[in-house]
Structure formats: structure tokens, C-alpha cells
Scaffold this active site. Structure first.
Site, mmCIF file in Angstrom:
data_model
loop_
_atom_site.group_PDB
_atom_site.id
_atom_site.type_symbol
_atom_site.label_atom_id
_atom_site.label_comp_id
_atom_site.label_asym_id
_atom_site.label_seq_id
_atom_site.Cartn_x
_atom_site.Cartn_y
_atom_site.Cartn_z
ATOM 1 C CG ASP A 661 67.336 -46.023 53.673
ATOM 2 O OD1 ASP A 661 67.160 -47.114 54.237
ATOM 3 O OD2 ASP A 661 68.395 -45.364 53.791
ATOM 4 C CE LYS A 665 69.745 -44.570 56.865
ATOM 5 N NZ LYS A 665 70.912 -44.046 56.118
#
Length: 797
Positions: A661, A665
Site C-alpha cells: 500500500d 503511494k
């Protein structure tokens, strides 16, 4: 009522014209082709026997007579309207005989009925007017007895009998008029006009490719469209049914199950006032101008009387209140005749300079915007003129009656096609319930994903109070399907959906829900005339195809989902290219920092002329919370479970602990800086042991305490060196690095508490003293607030 076979009327007219001009070489082959075609159809439709022989005999007699008629025309070198009507009438008559025989052969009782026994007209050859009382009597006398016996009468369309018993035609497309004349006479329940088109359309599909079938039109709307060139329906076909409440259905014979278009006295909802557009090309604009016209009575009367004397039809009239000029449009072929008649009428006024002269401007087209609901609806004219202004199309003349059923504008014929396309798009006539005035202050939100963040966002949207903005959730989508209302889901209905989703129910199973894939749901909603739709992606799935579809159909995007922008570079680039090509916006602040203005800060730095060299920091509120808890003495397993209970993690916390995750980003930020590569596993350190990756979620959580000792030792080792553990992402234009690091206690990153995120921008301006952004980075409310901020940015100030 039966029309001639396709192309037959044109071919018969060509026979007459060429024979009347004395040509002989081309006429015989034309007649031979027509004879052969009708004979072939007879043989295909009818089995060998008496019926076929009789029809073939009629065909032979008709074309023998046509050959004799053509020979006479070649000798006389004259083709009158009376002769033309007699010549072309055989197309409908032959077609009706074929059709009646085919019905009989198929087992249906049918009989050919000559139209001259049913339809009675004046002697206006070429465009005869019906004699309604005589038509009523003729149809009732001839047709009702047949119908009473269960026999289907088959009547040729397009033709009728003059008072002298001669054949006269009703004008091109006159079979429609024949049908409504008969329906009126016998009191039919409905009229079906079978065509080679799916119905009446919002515009000519050859010019506007996304034109769509209009489900229902009021008779007055249909009459306007027919008059201004929509050739699907005869302009006079509606007159016989006025006040009779007999609906007409225009349907495609290629798809008998299709409902087509209903034309009736029924008044539809006025919310979508514009129904259709049409264009009359080949027009000329005639202007009578002069100071001597001011206040002088009778100028307009004399103008139109002069045109009437020459049988010139006027399609549009416009006069300024100053009475300085009168302008009107006529068929371009009649322009010279109109000028001549007006110059003769006003010869004295022109000589005294009271009238400046007669100006004729050819190469014009009249665009008609039609809709009964335009009456009393503000903004229609503004929408039309804005659409034309956007294409730099000049409006030469305007006309709108007090009934507001039709707004007509005259433009250059060369710009007529673009004008139609622009107005059609401005009123979204290709969409279901299109035709409303687009109000920029209205915005419809479609939530793709209705988990915790989606449900929180739906509540926040209902609390927005901005006077100039009407913000509504129009649709919600989950993996099972969707719930949608183009008018917006009410607060009560949204609250009910939120309750049911919290109970674990799927949208497709709820009242009003429909099962569908994500792409199907987006396509369905895109088919409606939404004002300013914005699709909000709150999932963690690969939704690239649905997002592309949304952009293609005019939706803006707001993303909290990282996958579409952090997948393969070709996929994300395609998304940006589609957005640019369609003039759509893609905002994605929540993909990186939940509610923190990270991407906004980057853009403002660049717009101010700065250069961002490096972005480093903590990008996971979940991992920030877990590491803070572990550093304060909480066991790793308890810290993970606490993060889950607070809603900080994904349903499976391994998705957060894997670091992917944060890696996504980091990739999104790196691509802002110009990074051209892909995200590799080697650049992201996973905090999930290999043995734990294949377990079920329940098994993983059960064995989670096995990791506590190793994490306790890590924390102690870092503390011994005066540091704390942090999960850090570092990006530059050429590099991505994501992983666990020991951060000195003196670093700003070490001071972060709870689930806060922190980003450090090192730029050309902020080099020795980098720019730091700190704030909450996890939680449904924080993320939903960040998404709402992007939605409001799309809406504008």
C-alpha cells in the site's frame, strides 16, 4: 396501407423526366429493371399457381402501359403534374397487390382495395389535399364491411381520386397520410407506421452519430419535426387525427418487437423540455429593409401576399420591434422568384428609397430545436446559443413563437451539421431523459465502493451546505451490483442503504438494486443525462476499465483507490490521456495522504516555479499506529488487532503489513516527479513473514503472537541506539525505496504519534530547511473528508 418498394418512386420519376426530355436509350433499361424486380418479388413471395399468375399478369400490364406512356412523353416532350402522378401511382398499386396476394398465400384473408375508392382529394396534383368528409364516407363504405368479415383490406398509399376521378398523389411519404385518413374514418384504436428506421430520432443519425430513438412525442412536437425536415413522418399525416386521441406508433419493420416512437396527445414530463432537433437545408434568407417601413401598416401583408401569389412557402419569419426590416427563409430554389416578386411589389417604395431593396442570402439552413416542455422553462435559448458560440457558429436569424414549442435559428448551411451536433450534446439528447438545461451548479456523485469510507462519505455529502451547489449521491456500486436514481438518492434512502450494508447485505439484493459488474453499472448510469457526474472510486480493486468508461462518457473522477494510478505505467498513462482528450478532471489526493494536501502541495510548488527533488516520509497511518504502539511497549499482535478494531487497516491487515500500500503511494508520488519505471518487489520491504503469506486470515491472526518476541527485540535494539522504528518511503525522479528504518529520536519523523502521516519535501527552494506536512493519515472519516475535498474542487468555487 402499403408504399411502393424501395427506390421504385424515384425510378418512375426518372422514367418520366427522361422520357419528357426526349431521351430513349436510358428509359427502356429503367423500365426493364423495374419490371424484372417486381416479377422476381412475386415469384419469391407466391407459390406457383393462379394467384401468382394473376399478379404477374398485373405487373406485365402495368409496365406495358408504362412503356406506352413513356413513348408518348418522348413524342410530346412534356411532363405535367397530372401525368407524373398517373405515372408514379403504379408503384404503390403494384406493391399493394403483391402484399395482398402474399397475405392470402400465408393463410390470411386479404383483399386488394383501390385507393381511388377510399381516398378523395382536390385536384392539386403532386401534393393533393384530402377531402375529409368524402374520405370518411369512402373508407366506411368500402373498408368496414371487409373488416366485419375478417378480411384484411390492403390499400395503396400515397394516392387518391380527384373530383374528376383522376389519380392525384399526396406528396412524398404520403402513405403515412393515407393511413391516418383511414384510421380517422374507421375509428381505429391506433396507427402503426412501419419504417426502415427504429422510430423518430433526436436528430439525423447521419449527422449526429449518437442520436437516439425518442420513446414518446406529443403530436405538436412531431408536426414541428416533420415540417422542418424530419422525413420519417409525413408533415400532414397528423392533421386527420387532430382531437381524435388515436396514437401513432412509428416502428421498424426490421425489428417488430421494438416499441419505436409513440406520437399522441399525451403530454410527457416537462423536466426534459427539448425532445429533438432537425435541420432544413437548402434555404435562402430574404430580407426586406428600409426606414420607410417604420410604422407603415400593410408592409408585412404585402410581402407575404406577393409570395403567396407565386406559391412560395415561408418556413421562418423574423421581424425586429423597430419594424426596420422583415426577414424570412424560403427554399433556395425559390429565392430568385421571391426577389423578383417583392421587387415588383415594392417598386414604388424602392424608387423613393423608402425601402432599401430586397436582399437574398443563399446557402442557409434552419435549425429547429423542438420540445413542448420548453414553455416556461428558462435557459433553453441560452443553452442553444452557448452551444453555437462554443463552436464559433454565427446565428444569422432567430425565431421563437410565444408557445415556446420551437426555437429556430438560421446558420450557414456549411455549419449546420456542426450546429446540430453541438446543440444535441449541450442538451445531452443521446442520454436517457436528455433534453434538460444543463445547470453547472448541480453535481451527481456516483460512489464506486460502499464500505466504511463510502458510507461515511455519503453522510458527509448530505451535510454539505454550499448555496451555489446542489450535490447529490445518484448511485452506489459494490461488487454485487448497484442502486441508482438519476434524480439523486434521498437522504432517507441513503441512510437505509448504509444500514443494510452495515448488516452485511449486498446492494443487488436491496430494494431498487440491480445485479451488474462494475463496468455494466457505470455504463448504465452513463446512459442518463446527468448534469456533472463525478465517479468516486473508493475500492482497492483494479478498476481501470470502469474509469476509462466513465471518462469516455463525460464523468470526472475522484480517486481514493491507488491501483489504477499505481499499476503498469501504460495503464495509468492511458487514463490520463483519456481524461485530457475528453476534457475531464482526475483528482486523487486521497490515494496518497488520506486528507492531507500532499499532491496539492506538489502542484502548487511546481506552479510557483520550484523543483521537487525528493519526497520522504511516513505514508501509512496504519503502520505508523502499529509501530508507535510497539515502541511504547504494546505487543505487536495486540497493536495489529487494535489497528483493526479502529478501522485503520484493510480487512486483511497483511495488505498493510506487506508494505505494498505504501509502495503504491510512493509510486504515485514518484511518477509526479518524473519516475518512468514500475514498482518492483525489491524496492518494498514486507513486514509479513513468508510463512504467514499463504495462511487464511483466521489462521494468520491466530498465529500473530508468534511475531511478538522478534518485534520486541527490534524495538529494544533501536532504542539502545537512540532511535525508533518507522516505516519510511523515499522517492526521487529515479528511485523508490520503501521499508523499515531506525530513525534517530531527534528526527521529526520520530516525533509522529498515533496514525499521523508526515511528508518531507526537499526542493530547490526548500533544500536546507525542507517543507514538512503532518497530519492524520488513516481512518474512514479522514479519508472521506479528503475525498469530499476533491469532489468540491471538481465542482469549483
Amino acid at each position: 396501407m402499403v408504399s411502393a418498394m424501395e427506390g421504385t418512386t424515384d425510378a418512375l420519376l426518372a422514367v418520366g423526366q427522361q422520357a419528357g426530355n426526349g431521351e430513349s436509350r436510358t428509359v427502356a433499361p429503367l423500365i426493364a429493371r423495374l419490371r424484372s424486380r417486381h416479377s422476381e418479388v412475386a415469384r419469391a413471395l407466391l407459390p406457383a399457381g393462379r394467384a401468382r399468375a394473376e399478379v404477374l399478369s398485373h405487373i406485365a400490364e402495368a409496365f406495358d402501359e408504362l412503356e406506352a406512356l413513356a413513348q408518348g412523353l418522348r413524342l410530346l416532350r412534356e411532363l405535367t403534374p397530372r401525368t407524373t402522378d398517373y405515372l408514379v401511382s403504379r408503384g404503390e398499386r403494384l406493391s399493394a397487390r403483391l402484399f395482398a396476394a402474399a397475405l392470402e398465400a400465408a393463410g390470411t384473408k386479404a383483399r386488394y382495395v383501390d385507393a381511388l375508392d377510399v381516398v378523395h382529394t382536390d385536384d392539386g396534383f403532386g401534393r393533393a389535399a384530402p377531402d375529409y368528409p368524402r374520405c370518411d364516407r369512402g373508407a366506411q363504405r368500402v373498408l368496414l364491411p371487409l373488416l366485419a368479415r375478417g378480411t384484411v383490406p390492403v390499400v395503396p398509399g400515397f394516392i387518391g381520386a380527384t373530383p374528376a376521378g383522376e389519380i392525384a398523389t399526396l406528396g412524398r411519404g404520403g402513405t403515412d397520410l393515407t393511413a391516418t385518413l383511414v384510421a380517422r374514418a374507421i375509428g381505429a384504436a391506433r396507427v402503426s407506421l412501419w419504417k426502415d428506421v427504429p422510430g423518430l430520432l433526436t436528430a439525423d443519425p447521419r449527422i449526429v452519430p449518437d442520436a437516439r430513438v425518442i420513446p414518446q412525442l406529443h403530436a405538436r412536437e412531431a408536426a414541428e419535426l416533420a415540417y422542418y425536415g424530419a422525413k420519417v413522418l409525413h408533415p400532414r399525416a397528423l392533421i386527420p387525427l387532430a382531437g381524435r386521441r388515436i396514437p401513432i406508433f412509428v416502428r421498424p419493420f426490421g425489428d417488430p418487437s421494438s416499441p419505436g416512437t409513440e406520437v399522441s396527445e399525451r403530454v410527457a414530463r416537462a423536466r426534459f423540455p427539448v425532445k429533438a432537433l432537425t435541420a432544413a437545408v437548402g434555404q435562402a434568407l430574404v430580407t426586406v429593409t428600409g426606414n420607410g417601413m417604420l410604422g407603415v401598416p400593410g408592409i408585412a401583408a404585402r410581402t407575404f401576399a406577393a409570395l403567396h401569389a407565386r406559391r412560395i412557402s415561408v418556413s421562418l419569419i423574423s421581424q425586429a420591434s423597430s419594424e426596420h426590416s422583415i426577414c424570412f427563409s424560403v427554399p433556395e430554389a425559390a429565392a430568385d422568384d421571391a426577389r423578383e416578386s417583392l421587387e415588383r411589389e415594392f417598386k414604388a417604395e424602392i424608387s423613393r428609397a423608402e425601402i432599401d431593396g430586397i436582399e437574398v442570402r443563399t446557402g442557409m439552413a434552419t435549425i429547429a430545436v423542438v420540445g413542448l416542455g420548453m414553455h416556461g422553462t428558462p435557459g433553453i435559448a441560452a443553452g442553444v446559443f452557448s452551444a453555437l458560440a462554443g463552436a464559433r457558429i454565427n446565428v444569422v436569424a432567430i425565431a421563437q413563437g410565444s408557445s415556446e414549442l420551437n426555437i429556430s435559428v438560421v446558420v450557414e448551411a456549411a455549419q449546420a451539421a456542426e450546429a446540430l451536433r453541438r446543440i444535441h450534446a449541450a442538451f445531452q439528447l443521446s442520454r436517457i431523459a436528455g433534453g434538460a438545461v444543463i445547470q453547472p451548479e448541480r453535481m451527481e456523485v456516483i460512489l464506486l465502493g460502499f464500505g466504511q469510507i463510502g458510507r461515511t462519505l455519503a453522510t458527509l455529502i448530505g451535510e454539505v451546505r454550499r448555496p451555489a451547489l446542489s450535490l447529490r449521491v445518484a448511485g452506489v456500486i459494490d461488487r454485487s451490483g448497484f442502486v441508482f436514481d438519476p434524480d439523486g438518492l434521498s437522504a432517507r434512502r441513503l441512510a437505509a442503504l448504509v444500514r443494510e450494508k452495515r448488516r452485511g447485505r449486498r446492494l443487488a439484493a436491496l430494494p431498487g438494486g440491480r445485479a451488474a459488474t462494475t463496468d455494466e453499472a457505470v455504463a448504465h448510469m452513463a446512459g442518463y443525462a446527468l448534469t456533472r457526474p463525478v465517479l468516486v472510486d473508493l475500492t482497492a480493486d483494479d478498476t481501470s476499465s470502469a474509469l476509462e468508461l466513465a471518462l469516455t462518457h463525460g464523468m470526472d473522477l475522484v480517486l481514493a483507490n491507488k491501483r489504477p494510478l499505481a499499476g503498469r505505467r501504460s495503464t495509468s498513462e492511458s487514463l490520463w490521456q483519456t481524461a485530457r482528450a475528453r476534457g475531464r478532471r482526475v483528482l486523487h489526493e486521497a490515494t496518497v495522504g488520506a486528507g492531507l494536501p500532499i499532491i496539492d502541495t506538489y502542484h502548487k510548488l511546481i506552479q510557483s516555479g520550484d523543483r521537487v527533488d525528493r519526497i520522504e516520509g511516513l505514508l501509512s497511518g496504519t503502520l505508523g499506529y502499529v509501530l508507535n504502539e510497539v515502541s511504547s511497549g504494546t505487543s505487536f499482535s495486540r497493536a495489529v488487532r487494535a489497528a483493526m478494531s479502529r478501522g485503520y487497516t484493510e480487512p486483511d491487515p497483511r495488505e498493510d503489513l506487506s508494505g505494498m500500500d505504501v509502495g503504491r503511494k510512493a509510486l504515485i508520488l514518484a511518477r509526479l516527479l518524473g519516475y518512468t519505471g514500475e514498482l518492483s518487489r525489491a524496492s518494498v520491504e514486507s513486514l509479513v513473514p513468508k510463512w504467514a503469506r499463504a495462511l487464511s486470515l483466521e489462521e494468520f491472526l491466530g498465529r500473530l503472537p508468534e511475531l511478538d518476541d522478534a518485534w520486541r527485540r527490534r524495538v529494544q535494539r533501536a532504542a539502545a541506539g537512540g532511535a525508533v522504528l518507522r516505516y519510511v518511503a523515499t522517492v526521487t525522479p529515479t528511485r523508490i525505496a520503501v521499508g523499515l528504518r531506525e530513525i534517530p529520536a531527534s528526527s521529526p519523523l520520530a516525533a509522529i504519534k498515533g496514525s499521523d502521516n508526515q511528508l518531507v519535501f526537499t526542493t530547490a527552494r526548500y533544500k536546507s530547511n525542507p517543507l514538512v506536512i503532518t497530519g492524520p493519515g488513516a481512518g474512514a472519516e479522514v479519508t472521506a473528508a479528503g475525498v469530499l475535498n476533491d469532489i468540491l474542487r471538481v465542482a469549483g468555487p
